[in-house]
Design a protein around this motif. Structure first.
Motif: not given
Length: 70
Positions: A3-8, A37, A19
């Motif tokens: 998980e990076i900055e709320g993105y799974n 994203f 992306h």
């Protein structure tokens, strides 16, 4: 799963810098998609142009496009 900055980011996907992602299925087919994203950045998608089933594609070449409202 990362998980990076709320993105799974599921571990079974191959990600690009644009992306998008790809997943190799058990039958050898490849499923592609857009990460969260990219989808959020694109906004409402109005049109998608993809190849037909059974079309052969070359590695590294663009194979479709999309148009969004943004």
């Amino acid at each position: 799963m990362a998980e990076i900055e709320g993105y799974n980011l599921p571990d079974d996907l191959y990600y690009t810098k644009d992306h998008t992602w790809a997943r190799v299925e058990e039958n050898g087919n490849v499923t592609v998609g857009m990460d969260a994203f990219g989808a959020k950045s694109a906004g409402n998608i109005e049109f998608i142009d993809l190849p037909l089933e059974d079309d052969e594609l070359e590695c590294g070449e663009a194979f479709g496009s999309l148009e969004s409202a943004k």
